[in-house]
Design an enzyme around this catalytic site. Structure first.
Site, short mmCIF file in Angstrom:
data_model
loop_
_atom_site.label_atom_id
_atom_site.label_comp_id
_atom_site.label_asym_id
_atom_site.label_seq_id
_atom_site.Cartn_x
_atom_site.Cartn_y
_atom_site.Cartn_z
N SER A 13 -9.20 6.29 0.19
CA SER A 13 -9.91 6.59 1.43
C SER A 13 -8.94 6.54 2.60
O SER A 13 -7.88 5.91 2.51
CB SER A 13 -11.03 5.56 1.67
OG SER A 13 -11.63 5.76 2.93
N HIS A 14 -9.31 7.17 3.68
CA HIS A 14 -8.52 7.09 4.90
C HIS A 14 -8.64 5.73 5.56
O HIS A 14 -7.91 5.42 6.49
CB HIS A 14 -8.98 8.18 5.88
CG HIS A 14 -8.48 9.53 5.51
ND1 HIS A 14 -8.93 10.23 4.40
CD2 HIS A 14 -7.55 10.31 6.08
CE1 HIS A 14 -8.30 11.38 4.32
NE2 HIS A 14 -7.46 11.46 5.33
#
Length: 135
Positions: free
Chosen positions: A13-14
């Site tokens: 994920s970012h």
């Protein structure tokens, strides 16, 4: 798959918080699941983004010899994982980018891996999450 081997799961994920929360959710909903899962979120300095180094380290951490399923949240995470796969030596043998919704796919992948599913079964379960209707 021989005894002791299990599919590992990496959640890219970012955001470190998002990746960790989705890993925790999958573990919690699986109720006693045993699959190795690691969060690879954000950048090394704690910012938003993706990090090849964090992804590679997470994949090495969960590699149990049966392949590693990598689930991603957004576009540049896809590009980062694809670049790592293209390099050929940055991820464990049998690492695979999974086309699946991030949260639902992660839960399905984790449950299937915990039940002893092979990499194809884990990938299929995660991808099937696209069919979950919310209406």
């Amino acid at each position: 798959m021989s005894a002791g081997q299990q599919v590992g799961i990496v959640l890219v994920s970012h955001s470190a918080a998002v990746a960790t929360a989705v890993a925790d959710l999958a573990r919690g909903l699986a109720g006693g699941g045993v699959a190795p899962v690691a969060a690879a979120g954000g950048t090394e300095d704690g910012g938003l983004g993706t990090s090849s180094e964090l992804i590679s380290a997470a994949a090495a951490e969960v590699d149990r010899g049966a392949g590693v399923a990598l689930l991603v949240d957004l576009g540049s995470a896809v590009l980062t994982v694809k670049a790592l796969l293209a390099e050929g030596d940055e991820l464990p043998e049998g690492a695979r980018l999974v086309d699946a919704p991030f949260v639902e796919g992660a839960v399905a992948a984790y449950v299937t891996a915990s039940a002893g599913g092979d990499l194809d079964a884990v990938v299929a379960a995660a991808a099937e999450a696209y069919q979950y209707r919310k209406e």
